[in-house]
Design a protein around this motif. Sequence first.
Motif: not given
Length: 74
Positions: A29-57
């Motif tokens: 679901g959207y919420n679980r996927a969003g939490r995973l992306m937030d965790q990946l960002e906090a861990a340094g795996g992806v860049g910050p949210n850029q609105g509707s654009k994909v995050r930098e890996v």
Amino acid sequence: DPLFEEAARLIVQNQVGSTSLLQRRMKLGYNRAGRLMDQLEAAGGVGPNQGSKVREVMIRTELELSDYLNGLNS
């Protein structure tokens, strides 16, 4: 999250930091996927949210990812 490593591998393999990619490929679901992306960002795996654009890996290869995950687990 127990799916953190699987999500990280998917993002690195595709080089696309996208919540919708996690939703589609991992059937989440959207919420679980969003939490995973937030965790990946906090861990340094992806860049910050850029609105509707994909995050930098930030991790480019499977080898980098393995080293990265080993560092998190130690």
